[in-house]
Write an enzyme that holds these catalytic residues in place. Sequence first.
Site, mmCIF file in Angstrom:
data_model
loop_
_atom_site.group_PDB
_atom_site.id
_atom_site.type_symbol
_atom_site.label_atom_id
_atom_site.label_comp_id
_atom_site.label_asym_id
_atom_site.label_seq_id
_atom_site.Cartn_x
_atom_site.Cartn_y
_atom_site.Cartn_z
ATOM 1 N N TRP A 63 -16.649 38.166 -40.746
ATOM 2 C CA TRP A 63 -16.721 37.838 -42.040
ATOM 3 C C TRP A 63 -16.552 36.336 -42.433
ATOM 4 O O TRP A 63 -16.647 35.888 -43.309
ATOM 5 C CB TRP A 63 -15.502 38.547 -42.935
ATOM 6 C CG TRP A 63 -14.224 38.339 -42.375
ATOM 7 C CD1 TRP A 63 -13.385 37.293 -42.509
ATOM 8 C CD2 TRP A 63 -13.579 38.910 -41.513
ATOM 9 N NE1 TRP A 63 -12.323 37.345 -41.728
ATOM 10 C CE2 TRP A 63 -12.358 38.520 -41.044
ATOM 11 C CE3 TRP A 63 -13.722 40.386 -40.965
ATOM 12 C CZ2 TRP A 63 -11.580 39.044 -39.992
ATOM 13 C CZ3 TRP A 63 -13.024 41.210 -39.997
ATOM 14 C CH2 TRP A 63 -11.716 40.446 -39.684
ATOM 15 N N GLU B 31 -10.514 40.087 -46.811
ATOM 16 C CA GLU B 31 -9.140 39.802 -47.137
ATOM 17 C C GLU B 31 -8.152 41.076 -47.592
ATOM 18 O O GLU B 31 -6.889 41.145 -47.217
ATOM 19 C CB GLU B 31 -9.083 38.841 -48.373
ATOM 20 C CG GLU B 31 -9.493 37.458 -47.865
ATOM 21 C CD GLU B 31 -8.671 36.823 -46.874
ATOM 22 O OE1 GLU B 31 -7.667 37.119 -46.731
ATOM 23 O OE2 GLU B 31 -9.041 35.930 -46.155
ATOM 24 N N GLN C 231 -1.359 42.553 -44.479
ATOM 25 C CA GLN C 231 -0.303 43.401 -43.593
ATOM 26 C C GLN C 231 -0.960 44.036 -42.378
ATOM 27 O O GLN C 231 -0.377 44.972 -41.979
ATOM 28 C CB GLN C 231 0.692 44.620 -44.493
ATOM 29 C CG GLN C 231 1.126 43.814 -45.503
ATOM 30 C CD GLN C 231 2.136 44.534 -46.371
ATOM 31 O OE1 GLN C 231 1.643 45.524 -46.971
ATOM 32 N NE2 GLN C 231 3.459 44.531 -46.383
ATOM 33 N N THR C 232 -2.074 43.733 -42.023
ATOM 34 C CA THR C 232 -2.882 44.306 -40.760
ATOM 35 C C THR C 232 -3.402 43.310 -39.896
ATOM 36 O O THR C 232 -3.988 42.284 -40.231
ATOM 37 C CB THR C 232 -3.922 45.066 -41.326
ATOM 38 O OG1 THR C 232 -3.529 46.126 -42.491
ATOM 39 C CG2 THR C 232 -4.626 46.120 -40.158
ATOM 40 N N LEU D 249 -5.741 52.565 -41.086
ATOM 41 C CA LEU D 249 -5.342 51.116 -41.708
ATOM 42 C C LEU D 249 -4.064 51.118 -42.582
ATOM 43 O O LEU D 249 -3.442 50.216 -42.416
ATOM 44 C CB LEU D 249 -6.522 50.685 -42.449
ATOM 45 C CG LEU D 249 -7.652 49.884 -41.886
ATOM 46 C CD1 LEU D 249 -8.569 49.219 -42.821
ATOM 47 C CD2 LEU D 249 -6.973 48.723 -40.954
ATOM 48 N N GLY D 250 -3.953 52.318 -43.251
ATOM 49 C CA GLY D 250 -2.659 52.399 -44.209
ATOM 50 C C GLY D 250 -2.904 51.686 -45.272
ATOM 51 O O GLY D 250 -3.677 50.959 -45.534
ATOM 52 N N TYR D 251 -1.501 51.859 -46.100
ATOM 53 C CA TYR D 251 -1.702 51.246 -47.456
ATOM 54 C C TYR D 251 -2.969 51.514 -48.132
ATOM 55 O O TYR D 251 -3.829 50.504 -48.672
ATOM 56 C CB TYR D 251 -1.415 49.434 -47.379
ATOM 57 C CG TYR D 251 -0.224 49.305 -46.293
ATOM 58 C CD1 TYR D 251 1.054 49.030 -47.238
ATOM 59 C CD2 TYR D 251 -0.291 48.763 -45.035
ATOM 60 C CE1 TYR D 251 2.335 48.876 -46.420
ATOM 61 C CE2 TYR D 251 0.879 48.624 -44.457
ATOM 62 C CZ TYR D 251 2.252 48.461 -45.077
ATOM 63 O OH TYR D 251 3.180 48.321 -44.499
ATOM 64 N N TYR E 260 -3.334 34.948 -54.029
ATOM 65 C CA TYR E 260 -3.859 34.462 -52.519
ATOM 66 C C TYR E 260 -5.436 35.028 -52.567
ATOM 67 O O TYR E 260 -6.158 34.148 -51.956
ATOM 68 C CB TYR E 260 -2.830 35.126 -51.621
ATOM 69 C CG TYR E 260 -3.758 35.161 -50.052
ATOM 70 C CD1 TYR E 260 -3.979 33.890 -49.323
ATOM 71 C CD2 TYR E 260 -4.367 36.334 -49.623
ATOM 72 C CE1 TYR E 260 -4.801 33.824 -48.286
ATOM 73 C CE2 TYR E 260 -4.922 36.224 -48.271
ATOM 74 C CZ TYR E 260 -5.186 34.843 -47.701
ATOM 75 O OH TYR E 260 -5.991 34.936 -46.620
ATOM 76 N N ASP F 67 -0.952 32.202 -48.160
ATOM 77 C CA ASP F 67 -0.274 33.226 -47.420
ATOM 78 C C ASP F 67 0.769 32.915 -46.657
ATOM 79 O O ASP F 67 1.511 31.912 -46.770
ATOM 80 C CB ASP F 67 -1.488 34.056 -46.694
ATOM 81 C CG ASP F 67 -1.904 33.321 -45.330
ATOM 82 O OD1 ASP F 67 -1.689 32.073 -45.319
ATOM 83 O OD2 ASP F 67 -2.752 33.876 -44.764
ATOM 84 N N CYS G 196 -0.780 22.035 -30.713
ATOM 85 C CA CYS G 196 -0.945 21.922 -32.308
ATOM 86 C C CYS G 196 -1.667 20.552 -32.605
ATOM 87 O O CYS G 196 -1.224 19.437 -32.192
ATOM 88 C CB CYS G 196 0.462 21.898 -33.133
ATOM 89 S SG CYS G 196 0.207 21.510 -34.849
ATOM 90 N N CYS H 249 4.176 16.831 -38.568
ATOM 91 C CA CYS H 249 5.172 17.643 -38.825
ATOM 92 C C CYS H 249 6.583 17.291 -38.790
ATOM 93 O O CYS H 249 6.932 16.843 -37.707
ATOM 94 C CB CYS H 249 4.901 18.952 -37.949
ATOM 95 S SG CYS H 249 6.071 20.222 -38.037
#
Length: 381
Positions: free
Chosen positions: A40, A58, A63-64, A101-103, A141, A159, A225, A231
């Site tokens: 995507w 998105e 949560q996946t 996938l749930g939810y 988000y 997020d 990083c 940071c």
Amino acid sequence: MPLSERIISPLSDEEILSRIGRTEPLLESWYRDFGRELPWREKEPGKRTDPYHVWLSEIMLQQTRVETVIPYYQRFLSEVPDIPALSKADDALLYKLWEGLGYYSRVRGLKKGAQQVMEQFGGHLPESVPLLKTISGIGEYTAGAIGSIAFGLREPAVDGNLLRVSARWTAAEGDIAKMSVRKAFHDLLLTGMERMAMDPGDYNQAMMDLGAGICIPVTPRCERCPVRSCCLAFDRDQTALFPVKAPKKERRIEEKTVLLLTDGEKIYLRRRPENGLLAGLWEFPMLDGALGKEETEAALLRMGIRAANLSPLKKSVHRFTHIEWRMKGFVGLCREGAPEWSAVTREELEEKYTLPSALRVYRKAAETLFSEIQEEHIGIL
């Protein structure tokens, strides 16, 4: 109140914005070379991703994990290629495409949102973050992700990844679960993005990739990083302390007894209520409590259902966001009663009926039961 005080950072607002600015060329170069290739995502400079593709991905990614989503995304898009198709899609097809996938409230929200887009925006997602947020299932988000990636709007997509990265950059002690802290991070990133030349969609996706692959929750890979020089937590050797987040509430425990009952050829299913947990999905009948064989038989008799030859099945645990199901089960024969249940064939179970992933263990047991029925070796008959 300065935003830095709201996130409880030792840096001033301008010091934070300076660090964000210093990350821009480093992130842009890193993303170009190491950003994830996703179905995507469009990484060719100047080329935009289809807004529907961003929206769908998105919602699926909530949560996946990415690797779980990819085949679901590709299969869903092949069956439901655009917003008009989504707005008219049969619920049973959408649930089947989403199975595992749930939810499931996510896919219900997607369809409702698509209908809204058809009615209010002529079938096209609006090129405005405030308008995007009026669509069902699109929050701050997701609106930021669609707006920046699909339309090039200067809007952060805040997020968990962006919050974790930003909290470490700023050594912020504010609880990122609090909306006031999340809003302060949003406003800081928004101001930083307004000063950038970097494409806003690329910036958000670079931050997502940084959080997903390097600035990970427990053991960040700081040696890899590209922006560790910006940071503050790294400077102080305190990356393990950030982000700060209040502990989650304990899940409520619910015990369930799952029933795989057959009439000798088919298996019984029932549909869950249209509201609440797993709304509208099909399930194997369940009884509340961890019941023994005699308790289960008695409970079914009170419902006017006579079951025979009950045999135990595996125990299973499934954790939802706020609830934990602890399940045990029985397989048995039921040739009378069950007027409100639906008897389905193996083919119907595979092609038509959507069961929640919470019942994965018992779905496999149902496949075994169907195989035994077909081979006419089933012991309970």
